[in-house]
Design a protein around this motif. Structure first.
Motif, short mmCIF file in Angstrom:
data_model
loop_
_atom_site.label_atom_id
_atom_site.label_comp_id
_atom_site.label_asym_id
_atom_site.label_seq_id
_atom_site.Cartn_x
_atom_site.Cartn_y
_atom_site.Cartn_z
N LEU A 56 -0.23 -0.82 17.76
CA LEU A 56 -1.44 -1.62 17.62
C LEU A 56 -2.61 -0.85 18.23
O LEU A 56 -2.58 -0.50 19.40
N ASN A 57 -3.64 -0.56 17.43
CA ASN A 57 -4.78 0.22 17.94
C ASN A 57 -5.85 -0.70 18.54
O ASN A 57 -5.69 -1.93 18.56
N ASP A 58 -6.94 -0.11 18.99
CA ASP A 58 -8.01 -0.88 19.63
C ASP A 58 -8.75 -1.80 18.66
O ASP A 58 -9.47 -2.71 19.08
N LYS A 59 -8.59 -1.61 17.36
CA LYS A 59 -9.19 -2.49 16.35
C LYS A 59 -8.24 -3.61 15.94
O LYS A 59 -8.47 -4.30 14.96
N ASN A 60 -7.14 -3.74 16.69
CA ASN A 60 -6.12 -4.76 16.44
C ASN A 60 -5.46 -4.56 15.07
O ASN A 60 -5.15 -5.52 14.37
N GLN A 61 -5.28 -3.30 14.69
CA GLN A 61 -4.62 -2.94 13.45
C GLN A 61 -3.46 -2.02 13.78
O GLN A 61 -3.48 -1.32 14.79
N PHE A 62 -2.46 -2.02 12.91
CA PHE A 62 -1.32 -1.14 13.13
C PHE A 62 -1.63 0.25 12.59
O PHE A 62 -2.09 0.40 11.46
N SER A 63 -1.38 1.26 13.40
CA SER A 63 -1.57 2.65 13.02
C SER A 63 -0.23 3.36 13.06
O SER A 63 0.58 3.12 13.96
N PRO A 64 0.02 4.25 12.09
CA PRO A 64 1.30 4.96 12.08
C PRO A 64 1.35 6.05 13.14
O PRO A 64 0.34 6.68 13.46
N VAL A 65 2.53 6.26 13.66
CA VAL A 65 2.81 7.38 14.56
C VAL A 65 3.92 8.17 13.89
O VAL A 65 5.04 7.68 13.75
#
Length: 157
Positions: A56-65
């Motif tokens: 979960l990123n700072d924009k409250n969205q899921f980001s891939p790792v």
């Protein structure tokens, strides 16, 4: 006949609609096959895609790792066998999801959890099939867009 059972009453209509919804829901669940781990396609390339994690990123969205094993295949040929999952209601598809589980199974439940899926952009159209398809294309990774992993320029064997 009591007033609520009269065919013109609102309560009768609501009860009838509810009965239809329950009937068709139960019928749909009865037709869905039970999830069996033997139906899932297991391959090295699906295992590689399964190593992609999401935070979960700072924009409250899921980001891939992306793991190092996935990064090794970035912008290189990659092949997969799987089941076509349509993203639009059409007879043939240039874009679709590919899953290691058949479309007639719930992809978000069962003993195996959520399967890895990949967005496919194919060179030629393909008609929907419940059988597995085998394709190859270029693996694209994008941690800034809506589709974090794609197989582009895909061709079928």
């Amino acid at each position: 006949m009591t007033a609520w059972l009269h065919p013109t009453s609102l309560m009768y209509k609501k009860s009838f609609v509810l009965l239809l919804v329950v009937f068709f829901s139960v019928a749909a669940m009865a037709q869905q096959r039970a999830h069996k781990s033997t139906d899932q396609i297991n391959s090295l390339n699906w295992s590689i895609l399964a190593t992609i994690n999401y935070v979960l990123n700072d924009k409250n969205q899921f980001s891939p790792v992306y793991s190092e094993s996935v990064k090794r295949f970035k912008d290189k040929p990659f092949d997969l066998e799987g089941y076509l999952i349509p993203v639009k209601a059409r007879k043939t598809h240039h874009t679709f999801l590919l899953s290691p589980l058949p479309v007639n199974q719930c992809n978000f439940c069962g003993a195996n959890g959520i399967p890895a899926m990949i967005y496919v952009e194919s060179k030629q159209p393909i008609a929907f099939t419940g059988k597995t398809i085998h394709l190859t294309g270029i693996l694209r990774l994008d941690d800034t867009g809506d589709v974090p992993v794609r197989l582009v320029e895909a061709e079928f064997f």
